[in-house]
Design a protein around this motif. Sequence first.
Motif, short mmCIF file in Angstrom:
data_model
loop_
_atom_site.label_atom_id
_atom_site.label_comp_id
_atom_site.label_asym_id
_atom_site.label_seq_id
_atom_site.Cartn_x
_atom_site.Cartn_y
_atom_site.Cartn_z
N THR A 1 0.86 -1.18 0.00
CA THR A 1 0.00 0.00 0.00
C THR A 1 0.90 1.23 0.00
O THR A 1 2.11 1.12 0.21
CB THR A 1 -0.92 0.03 1.24
OG1 THR A 1 -0.12 0.14 2.42
CG2 THR A 1 -1.78 -1.22 1.32
N GLY B 1 -3.42 -2.33 -1.60
CA GLY B 1 -4.49 -1.44 -1.18
C GLY B 1 -4.26 -0.02 -1.66
O GLY B 1 -3.12 0.43 -1.79
N TYR C 1 -7.36 -3.94 -3.71
CA TYR C 1 -8.60 -3.52 -3.06
C TYR C 1 -8.59 -2.01 -2.85
O TYR C 1 -7.60 -1.43 -2.45
CB TYR C 1 -8.80 -4.27 -1.74
CG TYR C 1 -7.70 -4.11 -0.73
CD1 TYR C 1 -7.75 -3.10 0.23
CD2 TYR C 1 -6.60 -4.98 -0.72
CE1 TYR C 1 -6.74 -2.95 1.16
CE2 TYR C 1 -5.59 -4.82 0.21
CZ TYR C 1 -5.66 -3.82 1.14
OH TYR C 1 -4.66 -3.66 2.06
#
Length: 185
Positions: free
Chosen positions: A9, A100, A125
């Motif tokens: 992320t 992410g 996601y």
Amino acid sequence: MSVQVLHLTGQSDPRSCALSPAQHAFLDDLPVPESAKVRLNFPYDDRLAPYRPVPLWLGSLRHLVLFWRIRLRRRSWAARVTPSVTRQLLAADRTLVLAGSIGLDLLGRLSLPAPVLDRLVVVAYGAVATRPPDCRVIRVGSRSDHLARWWPADVLVDAGHLDYLAAPELATLCRSLLAELEAAP
């Protein structure tokens, strides 16, 4: 065949690569040995500071700044982070990447070679990505995610931008992909 699973992320706290409690809990629930669970986040430098909570507004602002810095200084940014990311991705035969937010864009901007990308399956996601990597990517989105709802999604779950890891459908998808990766020749 060795398999690993890791988070990728953006750095909501640029001084840290530590996982959040939610990221640790998600890894804890996956059916792989502890040795397959990478307990660091991008760019995988364990010398950085421990985890500190960051509010969504501040993390989003820092991601926006990172987004623009990369566009202005892509070569120097990539030269700085590519070695540690590549080293981590090559630590196993196959890697499930949990990307992410801007993680999918970061991975794409590294311009990793095909032999590295061929080892990856990415579950993105809440993905905000203008340049995804050239590998297998499953995008998980949500109509409730006001930051990422405008980007394409292959799978929809009920989650806000910070809540994807609590969605049972995401855990089910990751378990299925891990079983697939472990069974691959």
